[in-house]
Design an enzyme around this catalytic site. Structure first.
Site, PDB file in Angstrom:
ATOM      1  N   ALA A   1       0.210   0.051   6.475  1.00  0.00           N
ATOM      2  CA  ALA A   1       0.824   0.571   7.682  1.00  0.00           C
ATOM      3  C   ALA A   1       1.154  -0.612   8.593  1.00  0.00           C
ATOM      4  O   ALA A   1       0.464  -1.615   8.579  1.00  0.00           O
ATOM      5  CB  ALA A   1      -0.148   1.527   8.393  1.00  0.00           C
TER       6      ALA A   1
ATOM      7  N   HIS B   1     -10.639   0.842  -3.158  1.00  0.00           N
ATOM      8  CA  HIS B   1     -12.022   0.822  -2.665  1.00  0.00           C
ATOM      9  C   HIS B   1     -13.028   1.426  -3.640  1.00  0.00           C
ATOM     10  O   HIS B   1     -12.717   2.396  -4.336  1.00  0.00           O
ATOM     11  CB  HIS B   1     -12.118   1.647  -1.373  1.00  0.00           C
TER      12      HIS B   1
ATOM     13  N   LYS C   1      -6.781  -4.897  -3.487  1.00  0.00           N
ATOM     14  CA  LYS C   1      -7.512  -5.530  -2.379  1.00  0.00           C
ATOM     15  C   LYS C   1      -8.601  -4.604  -1.843  1.00  0.00           C
ATOM     16  O   LYS C   1      -8.585  -3.401  -2.109  1.00  0.00           O
ATOM     17  CB  LYS C   1      -6.540  -5.917  -1.256  1.00  0.00           C
TER      18      LYS C   1
ATOM     19  N   GLU D   1     -14.122  -5.168   4.657  1.00  0.00           N
ATOM     20  CA  GLU D   1     -12.786  -4.604   4.846  1.00  0.00           C
ATOM     21  C   GLU D   1     -11.782  -5.716   4.590  1.00  0.00           C
ATOM     22  O   GLU D   1     -12.057  -6.892   4.866  1.00  0.00           O
ATOM     23  CB  GLU D   1     -12.640  -4.058   6.280  1.00  0.00           C
TER      24      GLU D   1
ATOM     25  N   ASP E   1       0.776  -1.247   0.000  1.00  0.00           N
ATOM     26  CA  ASP E   1       0.000   0.000   0.000  1.00  0.00           C
ATOM     27  C   ASP E   1       0.809   1.300   0.000  1.00  0.00           C
ATOM     28  O   ASP E   1       0.531   2.217   0.785  1.00  0.00           O
ATOM     29  CB  ASP E   1      -0.956   0.021   1.203  1.00  0.00           C
TER      30      ASP E   1
ATOM     31  N   CYS F   1      -2.340  -3.055   7.588  1.00  0.00           N
ATOM     32  CA  CYS F   1      -2.217  -3.910   6.403  1.00  0.00           C
ATOM     33  C   CYS F   1      -0.932  -4.728   6.392  1.00  0.00           C
ATOM     34  O   CYS F   1      -0.925  -5.858   5.909  1.00  0.00           O
ATOM     35  CB  CYS F   1      -2.379  -3.063   5.148  1.00  0.00           C
TER      36      CYS F   1
ATOM     37  N   SER G   1     -15.560   0.779   5.044  1.00  0.00           N
ATOM     38  CA  SER G   1     -14.579   1.280   6.020  1.00  0.00           C
ATOM     39  C   SER G   1     -14.598   2.805   6.118  1.00  0.00           C
ATOM     40  O   SER G   1     -13.935   3.375   6.985  1.00  0.00           O
ATOM     41  CB  SER G   1     -13.165   0.820   5.639  1.00  0.00           C
TER      42      SER G   1
ATOM     43  N   HIS H   1     -10.648   7.034   1.503  1.00  0.00           N
ATOM     44  CA  HIS H   1      -9.257   6.950   1.032  1.00  0.00           C
ATOM     45  C   HIS H   1      -9.161   5.884  -0.055  1.00  0.00           C
ATOM     46  O   HIS H   1      -9.986   4.963  -0.108  1.00  0.00           O
ATOM     47  CB  HIS H   1      -8.325   6.593   2.196  1.00  0.00           C
TER      48      HIS H   1
ATOM     49  N   ASP I   1      -4.634  -0.768  -1.768  1.00  0.00           N
ATOM     50  CA  ASP I   1      -5.966  -0.619  -1.223  1.00  0.00           C
ATOM     51  C   ASP I   1      -6.797   0.002  -2.346  1.00  0.00           C
ATOM     52  O   ASP I   1      -6.384   1.015  -2.928  1.00  0.00           O
ATOM     53  CB  ASP I   1      -5.854   0.356  -0.027  1.00  0.00           C
TER      54      ASP I   1
END
Ligand SMILES: [Zn+2]
Length: 196
Positions: free
Chosen positions: A138, A61, A103, A110, A17, A142, A67, A78, A59
């Site tokens: 982070a 979304h 992902k 989530e 990420d 993740c 989330s 985000h 990530d």
């Protein structure tokens, strides 16, 4: 004496990420996150030199992901798929051969781990990867969950201690995450430990 690590044909690199929204100024900017990019690029170049596989998770979304705070989740919006915040910074130059793992694309679920509902494990098995070097963002979400899944799936894991940063909503959450990963048999490594 520094313990040295020699890269082997069954090694692969997973960088979690590295996306603008997690970097300084991003929607979910992590303090100090920009500092790890040069080090991560050192790892990328070393794995590339050795002809070893490189995976980059993102990530990714939908705009109404569960989330997000707008949907009752814990995070500000985000990494909305394809938005500027979902992309890596231009300084993060990675080889075209690097495999991108998207992902958390399902709005109702989530997914912190790069293994959750992705083809990452299948990619690794096809390539006979046994040991994963994992860094990125982070540490306490993740990276932690990717490392836990990697260990559960039977991979040896080296954690790039100089290539991770934590959100740290609670003080010491990064230390707790690091301790948990090491307890699971993850080997903490630093750039200087890698044999050329
Ligand atoms: Zn997310």
């Amino acid at each position: 004496m520094i313990h040295k690590i020699t890269l082997m044909p069954s090694d692969a690199l997973l960088i979690v990420d590295i996306q603008n929204d997690f970097l300084t100024g991003g929607a979910l900017g992590i303090s100090g996150s920009n500092e790890i990019i040069p080090t991560l690029l050192n790892y990328v170049r070393r794995f590339q030199t050795h002809g070893l596989p490189i995976f980059l998770s993102r990530d990714w979304h939908p705009p109404d992901h569960c989330s997000f705070q707008s949907q009752g989740g814990p995070w500000p919006a985000h990494c909305v798929a394809g938005s500027p915040g979902s992309l890596p910074p231009s300084s993060f130059t990675t080889p075209p051969s690097a495999v991108i793992i998207y992902k958390a694309m399902d709005r109702n679920q989530e997914a912190y781990s790069a293994f959750q509902h992705t083809a990452l494990d299948r990619h690794l098995r096809i390539l006979n990867v046994r040991r994963l070097f994992i860094g990125g963002l982070a540490t306490d979400y993740c990276v932690l969950n990717s490392v836990k899944d990697a260990r559960t799936l039977g991979y040896d894991v080296c954690l790039l201690m100089d290539g991770i940063k934590a959100v740290n909503l609670q003080a010491e959450s990064s230390l707790r995450a690091e301790a948990e990963m090491i307890h699971l048999g993850t080997v903490p490594v630093q750039w200087e430990m890698l044999e050329t």
